[in-house]
Design an enzyme around this catalytic site. Structure first.
Site, PDB file in Angstrom:
ATOM      1  N   GLY A   1       0.790  -1.148   0.081  1.00 14.64           N
ATOM      2  CA  GLY A   1       0.031  -0.102  -0.026  1.00 14.64           C
ATOM      3  C   GLY A   1       0.869   1.228  -0.109  1.00 14.64           C
ATOM      4  O   GLY A   1       2.044   1.058  -0.185  1.00 14.64           O
ATOM      5  N   ASN A   2       0.213   2.509   0.350  1.00 14.29           N
ATOM      6  CA  ASN A   2       1.000   3.654   0.245  1.00 14.29           C
ATOM      7  C   ASN A   2       0.179   4.436   1.273  1.00 14.29           C
ATOM      8  O   ASN A   2      -0.757   4.031   2.009  1.00 14.29           O
ATOM      9  CB  ASN A   2       1.088   4.327  -0.902  1.00 14.29           C
ATOM     10  CG  ASN A   2      -0.477   4.771  -1.608  1.00 14.29           C
ATOM     11  OD1 ASN A   2      -1.030   5.595  -0.944  1.00 14.29           O
ATOM     12  ND2 ASN A   2      -0.773   3.930  -2.474  1.00 14.29           N
ATOM     13  N   ARG A   3       0.956   5.829   1.633  1.00 13.42           N
ATOM     14  CA  ARG A   3       0.665   6.468   2.780  1.00 13.42           C
ATOM     15  C   ARG A   3      -0.453   7.428   2.472  1.00 13.42           C
ATOM     16  O   ARG A   3      -0.668   8.597   3.398  1.00 13.42           O
ATOM     17  CB  ARG A   3       1.847   7.192   3.564  1.00 13.42           C
ATOM     18  CG  ARG A   3       2.627   6.270   4.078  1.00 13.42           C
ATOM     19  CD  ARG A   3       4.210   6.521   3.865  1.00 13.42           C
ATOM     20  NE  ARG A   3       4.370   8.008   4.669  1.00 13.42           N
ATOM     21  CZ  ARG A   3       4.870   8.088   5.992  1.00 13.42           C
ATOM     22  NH1 ARG A   3       5.001   7.021   6.639  1.00 13.42           N
ATOM     23  NH2 ARG A   3       5.059   9.172   6.535  1.00 13.42           N
TER      24      ARG A   3
END
Ligand code: CTP
Length: 403
Positions: A208-210
């Site tokens: 995922g990412n932030r």
């Protein structure tokens, strides 16, 4: 500078307890708030609570402190009146100009913007009497926020739930900052993607990412406030739905692509604010991947995800459709942004510099919006709403030029 004066009208519905949080948000952000509940509202939340939270006296009728002529003064002096929750009865009284208590008198004497946040059962909201009252209030310039869909009092669910206090607060803040007259996106269908995609490895893990989704939500909220019909495609944001916006929840880049293509078919503009994973694991393990004693882990093989922004820019669903992308860059920000704008083929690219305090998860943002026409619009460090408004100014200009 004097604090902006806000009247918080509270009418008699169970959602009155949520108005306490709205009141807190308003006072803590520097507003001078006078609460005017109806007598019925006090069945749900008592006068002591309103008085303690606002630091001001509370009355429901016009007969208290008559020498101060409160039935006229409170409305006259207000910079904003917000009624939350607004019951069917209060909307009806406001639409017909009845004035039998302090709140309805205040609504008649106020010359400032008025925001209603209705809350009631679905049947009451959908009744033609309520719908006509809402239409009357909107025609006269009041903002009536669409109720949310969800759990109502008792066992019922449906449309009629009070939007989250944070959403009502944002609507108030926007009206105080920009007034109520902007409807330059009226009749337009706008699609916004927000959040970050998650690419599953197994049933419990993902890449995922932030991205928090806050910028995309600010875009959706402000487009709705400017009159657009908005479809928000949300990837893993965990935030409450913005009021009056259709929300489609997705997980992966492939799901996001499908939802964007579907919604873009009749859209006037598409804004890709989501952080889309460029790669996904080549295989998905149906069972949880286990560690094996004495063995190195298997490497994760990745494959490319479709580039949605490039695809919708090259293959426009409608002539004149405006497409906006986002780019987070760490170095050589403008030159990289310009190259990306050309590569993707969109009309506008919002370029953020990623760094401390900036972009991910924060309430604030700073950016430059690059146009395919060579334009460059800097947006100073400030709330994500301010960047969103600039994007809509630029989109509205392009849509206007096309008709
Ligand atoms: N985007 C997209 N589909 C992808 C990846 C990104 O639609 N598979 C969109 C994002 O929503 C954003 C824009 O493209 O609006 C910029 O994404 P970015 O990841 O910065 O672009 P890349 O082409 O992947 O550039 P980089 O080389 O920096 O990774």
């Amino acid at each position: 500078m004097d604090k902006p004066k806000v009247v918080l009208g509270v009418s008699g519905g169970i959602a009155a307890y949520k108005a306490c949080e709205l009141l807190r948000r308003l006072t803590e952000s520097g507003h001078d708030v006078r609460v005017v509940p109806t007598a019925s509202a006090l069945h749900f939340v008592g006068a002591a609570t309103w008085s303690a939270l606002s630091g001001k006296p509370v009355s429901t009728e016009v007969w208290d402190d008559v020498h101060e002529v409160p039935h006229v003064r409170i409305g006259q002096q207000a910079d904003l009146v917000v009624v939350a929750p607004a019951t069917a009865d209060t909307l009806a009284k406001a639409a017909h100009g009845l004035a039998d208590d302090l709140l309805t008198n205040t609504l008649l004497t106020a010359r400032c913007p008025v925001v209603f946040a209705p809350a009631m059962h679905t049947e009451m909201w959908e009744h033609p009497a309520t719908q006509e009252n809402v239409a009357t209030l909107r025609r006269r310039g009041a903002i009536v926020i669409e109720p949310a869909v969800g759990r109502l009092t008792g066992v019922d669910t449906g449309k009629g739930r009070l939007p989250e206090p944070a959403e009502i607060f944002e609507a108030c803040r926007r009206v105080l900052a920009r007034g109520v007259t902007e409807t330059d996106l009226k009749g337009r269908h706008i699609v916004v993607s927000a959040g970050g995609t998650r690419e599953p490895l197994d049933p419990v893990r993902f890449l995922g990412n932030r991205s928090s989704g806050k910028q995309g939500y600010a875009l959706a909220r402000t487009a709705a406030a400017r009159g657009a019909r908005v479809t928000l495609i949300a990837a893993n944001t965990g935030m409450p739905d913005p009021a009056g916006v259709d929300v489609v929840q997705v997980g992966t880049a492939v799901q996001l692509r499908e939802a964007v293509l579907k919604a873009a078919a009749d859209a006037d503009a598409v804004v890709m604010a989501a952080a889309v994973a460029d790669f996904r694991p080549a295989t998905y393990a149906a069972g949880k991947i286990k560690k094996k004693d004495g063995q190195d882990p298997e490497p994760i093989v990745l494959v490319r995800n479709p580039d949605i922004l490039a695809e919708i820019s090259t293959d426009r669903a409608r002539p004149g459709q405006v497409i906006v992308g986002f780019a987070a860059e760490t170095d050589d920000v403008l030159a990289n942004g310009r190259r990306k704008l050309e590569r993707k083929g969109c009309d506008l690219l919002v370029v953020n510099e990623v760094g401390e305090r900036k972009t991910f998860g924060s309430e604030e943002n700073e950016a430059v919006v690059l146009g395919a026409d060579g334009s460059e619009t800097p947006v100073p460090y400030g709330p994500k709403e301010a960047l969103a408004e600039t994007v809509w100014d630029l989109v509205a200009r392009r849509l206007g030029a096309h008709v």
